[in-house]
Write a protein that holds these residues in place. Structure first.
Motif, short mmCIF file in Angstrom:
data_model
loop_
_atom_site.label_atom_id
_atom_site.label_comp_id
_atom_site.label_asym_id
_atom_site.label_seq_id
_atom_site.Cartn_x
_atom_site.Cartn_y
_atom_site.Cartn_z
N MET A 83 4.93 2.29 9.43
CA MET A 83 4.19 3.15 8.49
C MET A 83 3.37 2.29 7.53
N GLU A 84 3.95 1.18 7.12
CA GLU A 84 3.22 0.28 6.21
C GLU A 84 1.98 -0.29 6.91
N MET A 138 14.09 5.10 11.73
CA MET A 138 14.26 5.10 10.28
C MET A 138 15.41 4.18 9.88
N GLY A 144 14.69 0.52 10.33
CA GLY A 144 13.63 0.01 9.45
C GLY A 144 12.29 -0.13 10.15
N TYR A 180 10.47 2.26 11.42
CA TYR A 180 9.54 3.31 10.98
C TYR A 180 8.83 2.88 9.69
N ALA A 181 9.60 2.33 8.75
CA ALA A 181 9.01 1.89 7.48
C ALA A 181 7.98 0.79 7.73
N TYR A 206 0.95 5.87 -2.10
CA TYR A 206 1.61 7.05 -1.52
C TYR A 206 2.85 7.41 -2.33
N LEU A 240 -4.22 -6.83 -0.49
CA LEU A 240 -3.16 -6.18 0.30
C LEU A 240 -3.73 -5.58 1.58
N VAL A 241 -4.91 -4.96 1.45
CA VAL A 241 -5.54 -4.34 2.62
C VAL A 241 -5.91 -5.41 3.65
N TRP A 293 14.09 3.71 2.01
CA TRP A 293 12.91 3.41 2.83
C TRP A 293 13.09 2.12 3.62
N GLY A 294 13.59 1.10 2.96
CA GLY A 294 13.76 -0.17 3.66
C GLY A 294 15.16 -0.35 4.20
N GLU A 295 16.14 0.21 3.52
CA GLU A 295 17.54 -0.05 3.89
C GLU A 295 18.35 1.24 3.88
N PRO A 296 18.08 2.15 4.81
CA PRO A 296 18.77 3.45 4.76
C PRO A 296 20.28 3.34 4.89
N VAL A 349 -0.67 2.68 7.14
CA VAL A 349 -1.42 3.04 5.92
C VAL A 349 -2.30 1.87 5.46
N THR A 350 -1.89 0.65 5.76
CA THR A 350 -2.72 -0.50 5.38
C THR A 350 -3.96 -0.56 6.29
N PHE A 396 -6.54 2.30 5.45
CA PHE A 396 -6.92 2.44 4.04
C PHE A 396 -8.42 2.70 3.93
N ILE A 399 0.83 -1.21 0.00
CA ILE A 399 0.00 0.00 0.00
C ILE A 399 0.87 1.27 0.00
N PRO A 400 1.95 1.33 0.80
CA PRO A 400 2.75 2.57 0.77
C PRO A 400 3.28 2.88 -0.62
#
Lengths: 460, 366
Positions: free
Chosen positions: B62-63, B53, B56, B58-59, A11, A447-448, A42-45, B66-67, B70, A6-7
């Motif tokens: 956040m997922e 962040m 990981g 936060y990601a 988004y 997904l939701v 986002w996943g691996e800064p 938002v899910t 929705f 969803i992100p």
């Protein structure tokens, strides 16, 4: 971040598309680069630094290589520059992907207990490392010029649509498009369709089949039938997962004005393993052909060297997919079959109509059992159980239940492996629009609902 | 304009507009706190920090956020459930299936270690508080709906083996077997629990086995509220709601119920909770750890202590009619090690009343 989330869908992607299409053509690579780095971070800064380092080294190496070829410096030969840069990239690749594998293997052979480093594999390293190497080799071969604009090169290396799961796009495929590209109505439309079809392949089929594989693994009521169902489910799962991601990447590329190479061409309709590898993960197959097999001499060498070349290429093909001995075995399994086919079997297979397909499917089921095992012991146990040598019943209640429950999913998946749906969709435009819309909504609904949504490429 | 180009423009327009509408709804919809259908708190926007962040988290949060948030979430979940079960012919959705109009969770497979764990907890309670006291100790296992629906179409555990295992592991407790006293219609269609108005005979049987007479005469009041049970939300299928009723009589009307968790007197049946998140919470205050029912109209001076799960909340009021004082202890919320701080065991009947689903997932017992 993965496409089937969803992100990303609701988004990240709309923000990127908005910024991209509002930006004049000159600035679009910049937008794409920033978006790609944000996507990766986002996943691996932490590994964004590795990505930036790889871009910088790739950029400098490309220019150095070109200048050494123009003989600007006599002390530095093109071969030395190329070798040096390949050592850097393969060194990083080997360090991050294979260090623990080597330690584990060394410990197993010598009985030592050297502690593992537990290095987290940077997502997409297998893809972008191969892209950078192909870029440098192509400069060396004078097939392309070094890119002077670092933004353009960085956009090529880090481009989010193909960054984490391919296809492996060669610089020569899109060098022109990096400088000048157009988003036409036809490309936009086909890109949207391709992306949504890929999304639904991943979410509606691959994830469902993957869930069945997980259920099988956790089951305490296994049977021979269940093992075969698992083999079939995983064989279909990996195809729809991987080809779904490739479809999404190609679709996103088209929306952004790029033409990425195809990666899958209905591999399960193949009549031989040789043909299968021309249809499966084509960008990887051609990469190994052009940058390893042919430089080793290909098949224009003595028989002994040809066998050596095949073994090297397929061992590396296996290892590319994961740092474990079962992947090596998986690659060598195909290497041996390809040699047998080339020497004797292809001529016999060509004379059959049905048997050749059954032969391919059978071998693929076995190969993916090896592929998905967590180690060699499990792979061997799985294969033995498939053939009734595991002391388990032929049929179990749980196997029958899931056969009924996933019957339609299996059927739809099998039809989806054939080119029939593509032919059908091309004829009925209104149905196509309704179908694409329905697939988008259904994929979103899955997904939701928080359905099973694994990401296979962490180990690639 | 070429026909195919026009069609392509239509495709872009229709899919594009739909996509823009969904995206706009995602950005504009205010965040909700609770999902009534799923009976759970929804994820909230995570706090940003560099540490979260980099790691990981936060990601990931956040997922989840938002899910969870929705737009049209319930509608989309219903779409998925119906597509999955009716088009793709999946037999279950999130391990919940529909049979004969009943929504039912697949309780499978039998977890012997879980049964042994539950029995071990019961044994500890028995040895610590009951063994050398003048108490009569009983046990009843409540089969879940699958017991009455089980056939080869769906996965279900071997209930005979499960019951034998449970009673044999807890052989220090006197069994009161009730599986033959119940039937499918005694359960809600959309919920895991049994209906209080349908278990009065079972209550009388348990009472009789413990030497207590229950009148069996009740006023049944049905509330004017649709009851969507826990499976309705989890399965996300469009189902008709159940009705929810409760039983009372002159004796039960006079009972005084005390909630020790919140130190407050509560009604035996709290109708206001029937209009809340979970209508079944109207029985004995919902999920509380310790409650007592004082019965001034009791004929005998006997006391009853029930160790039970949520099923017992609708059974205990019926049993309370035969006792001067009834104590309900839920060791999912009150660790069994602390029981001695709240209850003195002397000259009581003690009943362990647990459902198969709790015993098969006994990690919840403390």
């Amino acid at each position: 971040m993965v496409f089937s989330s969803i992100p990303f869908l609701y988004y990240f992607l709309p923000c990127v598309l908005l910024a991209y299409f509002l930006m004049p053509a000159k600035g679009r690579n910049g937008v794409l680069l920033v978006a790609s780095l944000a996507f990766y971070a986002w996943g691996e800064p932490v590994y964004i630094l590795l990505m930036l380092f790889s871009i910088l080294v790739g950029y400098v190496s490309g220019i150095l290589l070109e200048q050494s070829m123009e003989r600007k410096w006599k002390a530095i030969t093109p071969k030395a520059v190329l070798s040096g840069s390949i050592v850097i990239f393969t060194g990083l690749f080997i360090y991050f992907k294979y260090t623990d594998f080597f330690i584990r293997s060394f410990n197993a052979v010598t009985g030592t207990e050297i502690p593992l480093l537990h290095i987290v594999l940077p997502i997409g390293i297998s893809f972008y490392t191969f892209q950078i190497i192909s870029y440098l080799v192509d400069i060396y071969r004078r097939e392309t010029k070094a890119q002077r604009n670092i933004i353009s090169l960085a956009t090529y290396i880090a481009m989010f649509p193909q960054l984490i799961a391919g296809p492996i796009v060669r610089y020569t495929d899109i060098s022109g498009q990096l400088e000048n590209r157009k988003s036409t109505v036809a490309m936009l439309e086909s890109g949207i369709c391709r992306f949504i079809i890929g999304l639904s392949k991943k979410v509606l089929l691959a994830n469902e089949l993957g869930a069945l594989c997980e259920i099988f693994r956790a089951s305490g009521d296994k049977s021979v039938l269940y093992y075969w169902m698992y083999a079939a489910a995983f064989t279909l799962h990996i195809y729809f997962d991987f080809s779904g991601y490739s479809d999404m990447a190609i679709g996103l590329g088209r929306i952004l004005g790029f033409s990425f190479p195809e990666n899958f061409n209905y591999p399960y309709i193949s009549g031989s393993i040789t043909e299968f590898w021309r249809r499966w993960h084509m960008s990887l197959g051609t990469w190994f052909r052009d940058y390893l097999y042919i430089p080793l001499g290909g098949n224009r060498v003595s028989q002994v060297k040809w066998i050596r070349n095949i073994f090297i290429v397929w061992m590396f093909t296996g290892l590319w997919h994961g740092a474990s001995w079962n992947f090596v075995l998986w690659g060598l399994f195909f290497g041996v079959i390809l040699m047998i086919e080339k020497r004797w079997l292809l001529k016999i297979l060509d004379k059959t109509k049905v048997i050749k397909h059954l032969y391919v499917i059978f071998l693929l089921l076995i190969s993916f059992i090896i592929f998905n095992a967590s180690n060699m012991k499990e792979a061997w146990l799985d294969i033995r159980c498939m053939f009734g040598m595991g002391g388990i019943p032929v049929v179990s209640g749980e196997a029958l239940y899931y056969l009924k429950s996933y019957g339609v999913t299996f059927l739809v998946s099998m039809i989806g492996c054939l080119p029939v749906a593509k032919k059908f969709a091309g004829r009925w435009q209104i149905l196509k629009i309704a179908g694409v819309l329905l697939l988008l909504i259904l994929s979103t609904a899955y997904l939701v609902d928080g359905s099973f949504n694994p990401f296979l490429y962490f180990r690639f | 304009m070429e026909k195919s180009t026009k069609q392509k423009k239509w495709m872009i327009a229709i899919v594009g507009v739909t996509y823009i509408i969904i995206v706009a709804a995602c950005f504009l919809k205010p965040a909700g706190e609770y999902s009534l259908s799923e009976r759970r708190l929804l994820a909230q926007k995570p706090m940003f920090s560099w540490k979260s962040m980099v790691t990981g988290t936060y990601a990931a949060q956040m997922e989840e956020y938002v899910t969870d948030q929705f737009p049209f979430r319930d509608l989309l979940r219903a779409c998925k459930a119906n597509f999955s079960m009716h088009i793709m012919q999946k037999k279950d959705n999130h391990d919940i299936y529909v049979k004969d109009g009943y929504l039912c969770a697949m309780e499978y497979p039998m977890d012997e270690a879980s049964v042994e764990r539950a029995a071990s907890i019961f044994r500890n309670i028995y040895e610590k508080h009951l063994e050398e006291k003048e108490v009569s100790v009983y046990m009843s296992v409540i089969p879940d709906k699958s017991y009455y629906l089980a056939d080869k179409t769906y996965l279900s555990m071997d209930y005979s083996a499960f019951l034998e295992k449970t009673y044999s592991c807890a052989d220090f407790l006197t069994p009161i077997r009730i599986e033959d006293k119940l039937q499918l219609s005694d359960y809600y269609r959309t919920d895991t629990h049994w209906k209080q108005e349908e278990i009065t005979e079972t209550a009388a049987y348990i009472g009789k086995e413990m030497g207590v007479f229950l009148s069996g005469e009740y006023r049944v009041k049905t509330l004017d509220v649709p009851f969507y049970g826990v499976y309705a939300g989890q399965a996300a299928l469009m189902t008709k709601p159940d009705e929810i009723s409760y039983c009372s009589n002159g004796i039960l009307d006079e009972c005084i119920v005390y909630d020790y968790e919140n130190n407050v007197e509560i009604p035996l049946y709290d109708e206001s909770k029937a209009y809340g998140r979970d209508a079944y919470e109207m029985f004995l205050g919902g999920n509380i750890s310790l409650a007592t029912i004082e019965n001034p109209g009791a004929v005998s001076e006997k006391e009853l202590v029930v160790f039970g799960d949520s099923f017992s909340r609708s059974m205990v009021p019926l049993l309370a009619e035969g006792y001067r004082k009834t104590t309900l202890i839920d060791i999912r919320y009150l660790p069994s090690a602390y029981i001695g701080n709240y209850v003195t065991f002397e000259n009581q009947d003690v009943l362990f009343l647990y459902s198969t689903s709790v015993l098969n997932n006994s990690i919840t017992l403390k």
